[in-house]
Design an enzyme around this catalytic site. Sequence first.
Site, mmCIF file in Angstrom:
data_model
loop_
_atom_site.group_PDB
_atom_site.id
_atom_site.type_symbol
_atom_site.label_atom_id
_atom_site.label_comp_id
_atom_site.label_asym_id
_atom_site.label_seq_id
_atom_site.Cartn_x
_atom_site.Cartn_y
_atom_site.Cartn_z
ATOM 1 N N TYR A 153 0.833 -1.216 0.000
ATOM 2 C CA TYR A 153 0.000 0.000 0.000
ATOM 3 C C TYR A 153 0.868 1.268 0.000
ATOM 4 C CZ TYR A 153 -3.258 3.639 1.401
ATOM 5 O OH TYR A 153 -3.987 4.793 1.445
HETATM 6 N N1 LIG Z 1 -9.153 6.581 4.934
HETATM 7 C C1 LIG Z 1 -7.892 6.892 5.095
HETATM 8 O O1 LIG Z 1 -7.377 6.940 6.234
HETATM 9 C C2 LIG Z 1 -7.033 7.244 3.906
HETATM 10 C C3 LIG Z 1 -5.804 7.896 4.142
HETATM 11 C C4 LIG Z 1 -5.012 8.212 3.057
HETATM 12 C C5 LIG Z 1 -5.419 7.916 1.749
HETATM 13 N N2 LIG Z 1 -6.603 7.281 1.551
HETATM 14 C C6 LIG Z 1 -6.980 6.971 0.171
HETATM 15 O O2 LIG Z 1 -8.221 7.575 -0.121
HETATM 16 C C7 LIG Z 1 -8.841 6.878 -1.212
HETATM 17 C C8 LIG Z 1 -10.298 6.632 -0.843
HETATM 18 O O3 LIG Z 1 -10.363 5.737 0.254
HETATM 19 P P1 LIG Z 1 -11.396 5.927 1.448
HETATM 20 O O4 LIG Z 1 -10.629 6.193 2.673
HETATM 21 O O5 LIG Z 1 -12.468 6.864 1.050
HETATM 22 O O6 LIG Z 1 -11.928 4.425 1.599
HETATM 23 P P2 LIG Z 1 -13.310 3.746 1.152
HETATM 24 O O7 LIG Z 1 -14.446 4.378 1.842
HETATM 25 O O8 LIG Z 1 -13.055 2.281 1.362
HETATM 26 O O9 LIG Z 1 -13.437 4.071 -0.393
HETATM 27 C C9 LIG Z 1 -12.696 3.365 -1.374
HETATM 28 C C10 LIG Z 1 -13.342 3.592 -2.716
HETATM 29 O O10 LIG Z 1 -12.528 2.907 -3.694
HETATM 30 C C11 LIG Z 1 -13.371 2.110 -4.503
HETATM 31 N N3 LIG Z 1 -12.708 0.859 -4.897
HETATM 32 C C12 LIG Z 1 -11.964 0.031 -4.131
HETATM 33 N N4 LIG Z 1 -11.627 -1.071 -4.840
HETATM 34 C C13 LIG Z 1 -12.193 -0.922 -6.072
HETATM 35 C C14 LIG Z 1 -12.247 -1.732 -7.244
HETATM 36 N N5 LIG Z 1 -11.666 -2.934 -7.296
HETATM 37 N N6 LIG Z 1 -12.907 -1.258 -8.318
HETATM 38 C C15 LIG Z 1 -13.535 -0.064 -8.268
HETATM 39 N N7 LIG Z 1 -13.529 0.746 -7.199
HETATM 40 C C16 LIG Z 1 -12.867 0.314 -6.112
HETATM 41 C C17 LIG Z 1 -14.579 1.755 -3.630
HETATM 42 O O11 LIG Z 1 -15.713 1.567 -4.477
HETATM 43 P P3 LIG Z 1 -16.537 0.186 -4.585
HETATM 44 O O12 LIG Z 1 -16.342 -0.574 -3.314
HETATM 45 O O13 LIG Z 1 -17.941 0.648 -4.826
HETATM 46 O O14 LIG Z 1 -15.964 -0.495 -5.788
HETATM 47 C C18 LIG Z 1 -14.747 3.009 -2.781
HETATM 48 O O15 LIG Z 1 -15.610 3.923 -3.392
HETATM 49 C C19 LIG Z 1 -8.038 5.599 -1.416
HETATM 50 O O16 LIG Z 1 -7.188 5.758 -2.526
HETATM 51 C C20 LIG Z 1 -7.224 5.495 -0.126
HETATM 52 O O17 LIG Z 1 -6.024 4.796 -0.327
HETATM 53 C C21 LIG Z 1 -7.432 6.941 2.607
#
Ligand SMILES: NC(=O)c1ccc[n+]([C@@H]2O[C@H](COP(=O)([O-])OP(=O)(O)OC[C@H]3O[C@@H](n4cnc5c(N)ncnc54)[C@H](OP(=O)(O)O)[C@@H]3O)[C@@H](O)[C@H]2O)c1
Length: 266
Positions: A153
């Site tokens: 990651y």
């Molecule tokens: N939360 C944190 O602490 C954090 C910190 C730093 C960076 N981020 C980054 O922020 C971004 C959004 O994450 P989040 O925190 O909002 O988590 P989240 O609520 O789990 O959202 C992840 C999103 O990615 C989509 N996704 C995952 N796998 C997929 C696949 N195989 N095909 C299509 N879509 C996919 C999911 O859509 P579906 O499930 O509908 O497909 C969902 O809408 C990510 O890139 C994550 O690495 C998060």
Amino acid sequence: MGSRYDLAIITGGSSGIGYSIIEGYLKLEPDASIFNLSRRKPASFSNVPERQHLECDLSDKNQRKKVLDELERRIRSAKGQGRILLVNNAGFGLYGETGDTPPEEHLELLEVNVCALVEITTRLLPLIKERGGSIMNIASTSAFQPTPHLSTYGASKAFVLNWTLALNDELKGSGVNAIAVCPGPTKTEFFKRAGFKDRVVPAGYSHDPEQVANMALRALNAGKPFTVTGLLNKLASLFSTMLPLALRTRVAGRVIRRFRPNPENQ
Ligand SMILES: NC(=O)c1ccc[n+]([C@@H]2O[C@H](COP(=O)([O-])OP(=O)(O)OC[C@H]3O[C@@H](n4cnc5c(N)ncnc54)[C@H](OP(=O)(O)O)[C@@H]3O)[C@@H](O)[C@H]2O)c1
């Protein structure tokens, strides 16, 4: 952001940060056209013709190719011909010993976090250059150091940060800019999906996805090449990059090890 874009395309708008970016964008542009690519449909997309969901598992190359063909067709036949905003947000983490996770899961992560982002961006870049616009890629504070127990990651997010900065530099003078957004811990489905136990970060140290989305949209508006969301995250990232690489890795490993999944919860 005002009326800077006629059209937005987002990946992973069905939950978390992506959902909040859509909401933040639509507050500024209630009638804007927006395309979402993810497996689930965002709740706010029902029965609004300007909001189109294209179902796609972004880890699957064949599905990506099909959905990108369809997306290009729909964009070219849409009425507005103005600027385009592309937000590559979809992503997930994998927590644990690197060798304990099956190889397919590491590869799935790389397909979503890295390959899909590169494919979507390079595929749409000629069109975005034609019409002008911006590319926002969601990286992470994990990008600033190797991340033991989140090895694939953290490395994927280092790729996103460096790739976006390089792209933004290449795009100077083209009418298109790119920004890498580096959120710290944010209250979304991310931690559960990654395999952490429920609450790994005290509430006071994590942001709501709405806050992250607003900071990201403000940084985009200010034309920044990258942003780390929130003062604590900015300080922690700066501190980390000041340490020698080996020490930076050890410190990160110690912090992340504290979040080991609780065997009683498994
Ligand atoms: N939360 C944190 O602490 C954090 C910190 C730093 C960076 N981020 C980054 O922020 C971004 C959004 O994450 P989040 O925190 O909002 O988590 P989240 O609520 O789990 O959202 C992840 C999103 O990615 C989509 N996704 C995952 N796998 C997929 C696949 N195989 N095909 C299509 N879509 C996919 C999911 O859509 P579906 O499930 O509908 O497909 C969902 O809408 C990510 O890139 C994550 O690495 C998060």
